[in-house]
Design a protein around this motif. Structure first.
Motif, PDB file in Angstrom:
ATOM      1  N   VAL A  25       0.834  -1.201   0.000  1.00  0.00           N
ATOM      2  CA  VAL A  25       0.000   0.000   0.000  1.00  0.00           C
ATOM      3  C   VAL A  25       0.871   1.255   0.000  1.00  0.00           C
ATOM      4  O   VAL A  25       0.619   2.202  -0.757  1.00  0.00           O
ATOM      5  CB  VAL A  25      -0.949   0.000   1.217  1.00  0.00           C
ATOM      6  N   ALA A  26       1.913   1.276   0.827  1.00  0.00           N
ATOM      7  CA  ALA A  26       2.797   2.441   0.882  1.00  0.00           C
ATOM      8  C   ALA A  26       3.491   2.666  -0.450  1.00  0.00           C
ATOM      9  O   ALA A  26       3.597   3.810  -0.933  1.00  0.00           O
ATOM     10  CB  ALA A  26       3.833   2.259   1.995  1.00  0.00           C
ATOM     11  N   GLY A  27       3.969   1.590  -1.078  1.00  0.00           N
ATOM     12  CA  GLY A  27       4.632   1.715  -2.369  1.00  0.00           C
ATOM     13  C   GLY A  27       3.693   2.205  -3.452  1.00  0.00           C
ATOM     14  O   GLY A  27       4.070   3.043  -4.287  1.00  0.00           O
ATOM     15  N   LEU A  28       2.461   1.679  -3.455  1.00  0.00           N
ATOM     16  CA  LEU A  28       1.484   2.129  -4.441  1.00  0.00           C
ATOM     17  C   LEU A  28       1.166   3.616  -4.268  1.00  0.00           C
ATOM     18  O   LEU A  28       1.046   4.362  -5.254  1.00  0.00           O
ATOM     19  CB  LEU A  28       0.202   1.310  -4.314  1.00  0.00           C
ATOM     20  N   ILE A  29       1.043   4.043  -3.028  1.00  0.00           N
ATOM     21  CA  ILE A  29       0.720   5.452  -2.782  1.00  0.00           C
ATOM     22  C   ILE A  29       1.878   6.355  -3.164  1.00  0.00           C
ATOM     23  O   ILE A  29       1.707   7.357  -3.882  1.00  0.00           O
ATOM     24  CB  ILE A  29       0.331   5.659  -1.301  1.00  0.00           C
ATOM     25  N   VAL A  30       3.084   6.016  -2.723  1.00  0.00           N
ATOM     26  CA  VAL A  30       4.254   6.853  -3.021  1.00  0.00           C
ATOM     27  C   VAL A  30       4.529   6.886  -4.520  1.00  0.00           C
ATOM     28  O   VAL A  30       4.723   7.954  -5.120  1.00  0.00           O
ATOM     29  CB  VAL A  30       5.488   6.347  -2.245  1.00  0.00           C
TER      30      VAL A  30
END
Length: 580
Positions: free
Chosen positions: A492-497
């Motif tokens: 989720v963090a990678g997708l958002i960033v």
């Protein structure tokens, strides 16, 4: 425009549109279940699926944009067709078979299957919708450009017409319907670009005068160019050039350019070139044949090495993250046929991209006036009349028009299926009725956005969308399939960033911030070519957050990896959804 040319072109466009609807209706008559609409009941063989994948993948950027960029920038622009094709090698090696064995219907479905997380599913669903909508914008803009150039129709007419046809096909039959459409349209597009390319190549080889100079940007007859938007251009020679309008901020009337070098020309200006005059080129493009042939000049910016590197990263990795490409591999019966499909696609794309490259070379010779304003996407459409002329040129132009409309329809159909699949299964209840509602909504919104957005070169815009896909879904799939340490918070963090960084850059570029020189230096370079920064950032974020949350690794990870990587003949990779 000549009335005969208009009639032939209108007939060709009409036949292509009618054939698309007819083929879609033929395929859609078998669509009954949700599985039919989402993945064609996983019954599409490798050869048929390879033609369908190629048909939807060869978009406006491939049919029109590649030739335009080759005409403008020369050798460095060849990285576009190379990257567009080579991306399937990565898809073949790392994604195709494990993704199919997962039993997923959509990329968000895969995210939940791999990470056992509803948050990961919803985040990836949002990314899928954003990527598809961004990709739809240049397809609809290209349709508007095509009808405007060929028929003189307002730009909005092409966007609305293509959007309406695509919505009808997708709502009527979903994936099963557009599989027939896209396979048919690959062969139509190949014919529509190969025949004119071979004919024009023959004309070039018999033109002894053309062989005496390495494709110089000169007009062979008196030419008038209307400048519709402000442009910065480089003037290599002043002889034979007159301008009426705004030059370097001053109003002029039939005045010569004061000097060679860079000049600002305002919207509404008219430039007249005498026969044999050297053609000005949009700022950043090479002004000589030697500079055009040599590599290392980049793609119009001030950091050529960074531009090319970022383009390679975007196109090589972006293919692995394109939702409308990935969804086609769900339609294969098993992982082995998915690999065969990817291998066949590489061959089909390699064959196709030979011809836009040839047309790009010839465009610099026969329609160099397009280099003045940078509207080189029109090169493929205008080449037949400029190089051949007469009835033969009209017929070739009509054939090209049919291929162009097929390009817009095929890619837009695949994108809309991906949007509808994601919305219907994750926002609505997943019924056939929900798929149709989602397709209608997902088709109308991009039409409005395409009319409001600024227009870059088609391949440039698509390259930016590839950067978004490479910065989001590519890390999710590669790490999700091959790294056991990926966790839901990391994904989720990678997708958002990755999504926010690449999406912001893409939005600014499409909005015209870079083109209008609002920003300069490295910020402009990164906005115009973000993948070299945003892709490593996304991978690093996913890995770093996953390591920090390693206790969140799913409990059934061994079973999940076995399903993705153990061949079907050993009993794994079976369908996991009982509704199938």
């Amino acid at each position: 425009m000549n009335t005969d040319v208009d009639a032939l072109t209108a007939i060709a466009l009409g036949l292509a549109a009618i054939a698309t609807v007819a083929v879609g209706a033929y395929g859609g008559r078998l669509s009954r279940t949700t599985s039919d609409f989402l993945v064609a009941s996983r019954s599409v063989g490798p050869r048929w699926n390879a033609a369908a994948v190629s048909g939807e993948y060869l978009s406006a950027a491939s049919f029109l944009g590649v030739a335009g960029l080759v005409a403008k920038y020369g050798a460095d622009a060849l990285w576009y067709p190379i990257g567009f094709t080579a991306g399937y090698l990565g898809l073949l090696l790392f994604v195709a078979a494990p993704l199919r064995r997962s039993g997923a219907y959509t990329v968000p479905d895969f995210a939940e299957f791999r990470l056992n997380s509803r948050a990961a599913r919803l985040t990836s669903m949002t990314v899928v919708v954003v990527v598809c909508v961004l990709y739809l914008i240049p397809q609809l803009q290209g349709a508007g450009l095509t009808l405007n150039i060929l028929l003189g129709a307002p730009v909005w007419v092409g966007a609305v017409a293509v959007g309406a046809i695509v919505i009808v096909n997708v709502v009527g039959g979903g994936m099963r319907s557009i599989t027939f459409v896209q396979a048919f349209q690959y062969w139509l597009k190949l014919t529509a670009i190969a025949v004119p390319a071979l004919v024009l190549l023959g004309v070039f080889l018999t033109d002894r005068a053309a062989l005496g100079d390495p494709v110089p940007p000169r007009v062979d007859q008196a030419t008038t160019v209307n400048v519709t938007t402000p442009v910065t251009m480089t003037v290599p020679e002043v002889d034979g050039l007159l301008i009426t309008g705004t030059l370097d901020g001053a109003d002029v009337d039939a005045a010569p350019f004061p000097s060679i070098g860079t000049h600002e020309v305002g919207a509404g200006s008219v430039i007249r070139l005498e026969a044999g005059a050297a053609t000005p080129v949009v700022d950043g493009a090479p002004t000589t044949g030697e500079g055009w042939i040599a590599s290392g000049g980049g793609l119009g910016g001030r950091q050529p090495l960074f531009e090319v590197l970022s383009l390679i990263i975007a196109t090589f990795l972006g293919t692995m993250g394109l939702p409308h490409v990935l969804v086609r591999f769900y339609t294969n019966p098993d992982g082995r046929s998915s690999r065969r499909t990817a291998l066949a696609v590489i061959a089909l794309l390699s064959l196709f991209y030979l011809f836009p490259t040839v047309l790009g070379v010839l465009a610099r010779l026969y329609v160099p006036q397009l280099l003045i304003t940078g509207t080189s996407d029109a090169a493929v459409l205008l080449l037949p009349a400029a190089a051949v002329g007469g009835l033969a040129g009209q017929i070739l132009a009509a054939l090209v028009a049919a291929g162009a409309i097929a390009a817009f329809l095929a890619t837009s159909s695949g994108l809309l299926v991906s949007v509808a699949g994601a919305l219907s299964t994750d926002v609505l209840r997943g019924r056939v009725r929900d798929f149709r509602i989602a397709a209608l909504i997902g088709g109308v919104i991009p039409i409005g956005l395409s009319l409001a957005a600024s227009s870059l070169e088609l391949s440039r815009t698509v390259g930016l969308v590839f950067a978004v896909a490479a910065s989001t879904l590519c890390p999710l799939l590669v790490l999700g399939i091959w790294w056991r340490g990926l966790t839901a918070p990391g994904a989720v963090a990678g997708l958002i960033v990755g999504g926010v960084s690449s999406g912001a850059a893409t939005s600014l570029a499409i909005a015209g911030v870079v083109r209008n020189d609002v920003l300069g230096g490295w910020p402009a370079e990164i906005i115009g070519y973000p993948a070299a920064v945003t892709v490593p950032l996304a991978f690093a974020t996913m890995i770093g957050v996953s390591l920090a949350t390693r206790r969140r690794v799913p409990d059934d990870l061994a079973r999940t990896f076995a399903r993705m990587h153990v061949p079907e003949r050993l009993g794994m990779g079976i369908e996991r959804l009982p509704s199938e």
